[in-house]
Enzyme design. Structure first.
Site, short mmCIF file in Angstrom:
data_model
loop_
_atom_site.label_atom_id
_atom_site.label_comp_id
_atom_site.label_asym_id
_atom_site.label_seq_id
_atom_site.Cartn_x
_atom_site.Cartn_y
_atom_site.Cartn_z
N HIS A 1 30.44 33.58 36.58
CA HIS A 1 31.36 32.73 35.59
C HIS A 1 30.09 31.84 35.00
O HIS A 1 29.51 31.12 35.40
CB HIS A 1 32.07 32.05 36.77
CG HIS A 1 33.12 32.71 37.42
ND1 HIS A 1 34.18 33.14 37.03
CD2 HIS A 1 32.94 33.20 38.68
CE1 HIS A 1 34.93 33.72 37.85
NE2 HIS A 1 34.08 33.91 39.03
N LYS B 1 39.37 42.94 33.95
CA LYS B 1 39.39 41.87 35.42
C LYS B 1 40.68 41.69 35.53
O LYS B 1 41.67 41.20 34.83
CB LYS B 1 38.68 40.67 35.16
CG LYS B 1 38.46 39.98 36.35
CD LYS B 1 37.75 40.50 37.37
CE LYS B 1 38.00 39.75 38.74
NZ LYS B 1 37.04 38.64 38.77
N ASP C 1 28.94 35.90 42.19
CA ASP C 1 30.22 35.03 41.74
C ASP C 1 29.74 33.47 41.77
O ASP C 1 30.59 32.69 42.02
CB ASP C 1 31.24 35.19 43.05
CG ASP C 1 32.61 34.69 42.73
OD1 ASP C 1 33.00 34.14 41.60
OD2 ASP C 1 33.17 34.42 43.81
N HIS D 1 28.80 39.88 38.74
CA HIS D 1 29.79 39.13 38.69
C HIS D 1 29.40 37.76 38.74
O HIS D 1 28.95 37.18 39.59
CB HIS D 1 30.59 39.23 40.19
CG HIS D 1 31.80 38.49 40.28
ND1 HIS D 1 33.07 38.83 40.74
CD2 HIS D 1 32.10 37.04 39.94
CE1 HIS D 1 34.02 38.14 40.76
NE2 HIS D 1 33.42 37.05 40.25
N HIS E 1 33.64 40.43 45.31
CA HIS E 1 33.12 39.30 46.62
C HIS E 1 33.95 39.86 47.75
O HIS E 1 34.89 39.04 48.18
CB HIS E 1 33.49 38.01 45.85
CG HIS E 1 34.88 37.77 45.32
ND1 HIS E 1 36.04 38.24 45.49
CD2 HIS E 1 34.97 37.09 44.06
CE1 HIS E 1 37.17 37.83 44.53
NE2 HIS E 1 36.44 37.07 43.83
N HIS F 1 39.96 40.82 41.90
CA HIS F 1 39.92 39.83 42.65
C HIS F 1 41.24 40.22 43.62
O HIS F 1 42.25 40.13 43.32
CB HIS F 1 40.52 38.59 41.97
CG HIS F 1 40.46 37.36 42.97
ND1 HIS F 1 39.50 36.10 43.17
CD2 HIS F 1 41.18 36.97 44.09
CE1 HIS F 1 39.57 35.57 44.15
NE2 HIS F 1 40.81 35.88 44.63
#
Ligand code: NCD
Ligand code: ZN
Ligand code: ZN
Length: 345
Positions: free
Chosen positions: A16, A100, A248, A14, A175, A137
């Site tokens: 970004h 996602k 994350d 995970h 997360h 999420h």
């Protein structure tokens, strides 16, 4: 005392990586420590088509330092209008490996997310049929739910019915931050797993208010009470194949964090393994770090384990206060602290 720790090359399930200048600034940190990463699709605009994900993957590859041996694993951002045929087409071609689900307005760049999961029936049936994981999420967005309860309420109201209605659907609750999430995942069937970040292992919600308001400790889901942190720790070091590494890492320029309305996200990529190693050592579980970092995720995704190894050595490392310049300046997790493990390569 162990002085050197060598494990199979790990993956980050995970992350970004952003886009443009920020992508070029941060991609190397993830590629340095990890062989592969699941790249989140919450760009502006979000990555919703096969054409967009292929172009984004090319930009990531172009942003990597010369000689980097790193494979980005791409994802599709679900919206109310997602087309199951497009999702299946991208899965079959290898353009993306997972979808996602952002509840609309739950987190950074989720404005185009899903307003009601019940509208996704055709997509969910397709994912279940083709064996494509759904990454979630997991927070409700109702403003009348206390922000510290949003994950637990999501588990009860959304995730439990989802798992019941789609028993073969492969789900990663991303997360995880609470006892409720950890317990749910641990007791669900083998198709349900979770990623765990370094920050949710290392800080509780006091970090947000430590002598004043601390924007660099703010991410979503927000850090919880100490008892939740301890539950997340127990899950990470348990050896259960349902829990695996997902940093994350979510960089935002300093000016966007230190603001009247600061962005959610912690940039942990530069010292990610060092943070996890600290946790596993504190828990007396360094022998389980390799499973968590390098095996459980790959097995869940049905991918081969990586070849090669990485090594950490016991050596003091001081984390810089800032990384990057100007609009790209980012404050890393652990800024100004000294860590006990050093990533060697
Ligand atoms: C992430 C981001 O900035 O993209 N922020 C965060 O606080 N975790 C989004 C997300 O993973 O929810
Ligand atoms: Zn998220
Ligand atoms: Zn994220």
């Amino acid at each position: 005392m162990i002085e050197r720790l060598t494990i199979r090359r790990p993956d980050d399930w995970h992350v970004h990586l952003r886009d443009g200048d920020m992508l070029r600034a941060v991609a190397g940190y993830t590629a340095r420590q990890f062989a592969r990463a699941i790249v989140m699709p919450n760009l502006t605009p979000p990555v919703t088509s096969v054409a967009a994900v292929e172009a984004y993957r090319d930009r990531i590859l172009a942003a990597l330092p010369a000689g980097a041996d790193f494979t980005p694993l791409m994802t599709c951002y679900l919206t109310d209008d997602s087309d199951p045929a497009e999702i299946a087409r991208g899965h079959a071609s290898g353009a993306w490996v997972a979808c996602k689900l952002y509840p609309a307005h739950a987190t950074t760049n989720s404005a185009h997310g899903v307003t009601d999961i019940r509208a996704l029936t055709a997509v969910l049936e397709t994912l279940q049929r083709i064996g494509m994981p759904l990454l979630i999420h997991g927070e409700v967005t109702d403003r009348d739910i206390d922000i510290f309860d949003r994950e637990a309420v999501f588990v009860e109201r959304v995730l439990a019915p989802l798992v019941r209605d789609y028993p073969e659907l492969r789900i990663v609750l991303e997360h995880v931050t609470t006892t409720e999430a950890v317990d749910f995942v641990a007791s669900a069937g083998p198709h349900v797993a979770a990623t765990i970040t370094p920050q949710h292992l290392l800080i509780n919600r006091n970090a947000l208010f430590d002598g004043g308001l601390r924007p660099h400790a703010y991410c979503l889901p927000v850090a919880k009470r100490e008892r939740h942190r301890l539950a997340v720790r127990r899950a990470a070091v348990s050896g259960s194949p349902k829990f695996f590494l997902g940093t994350d890492s979510a960089p935002h320029g300093v000016h966007r964090k230190e603001a009247a309305c600061g962005c959610a996200g912690i940039f942990n990529a530069p010292f990610a393994l060092e943070g996890y190693a600290r946790v596993f050592e504190e828990e007396g579980a360094l022998d389980r770090l390799e499973g968590f970092a390098s095996e459980h995720g790959a097995r869940f995704y049905g991918l081969p384990l990586n070849d090669g190894t990485v090594t950490l050595e016991r050596a003091a490392v001081t984390v810089p206060e800032r990384i990057g310049e100007g609009d790209l300046a980012v404050v890393p997790f652990h800024a100004g602290e000294t860590l006990a493990w050093r990533f060697v390569g």
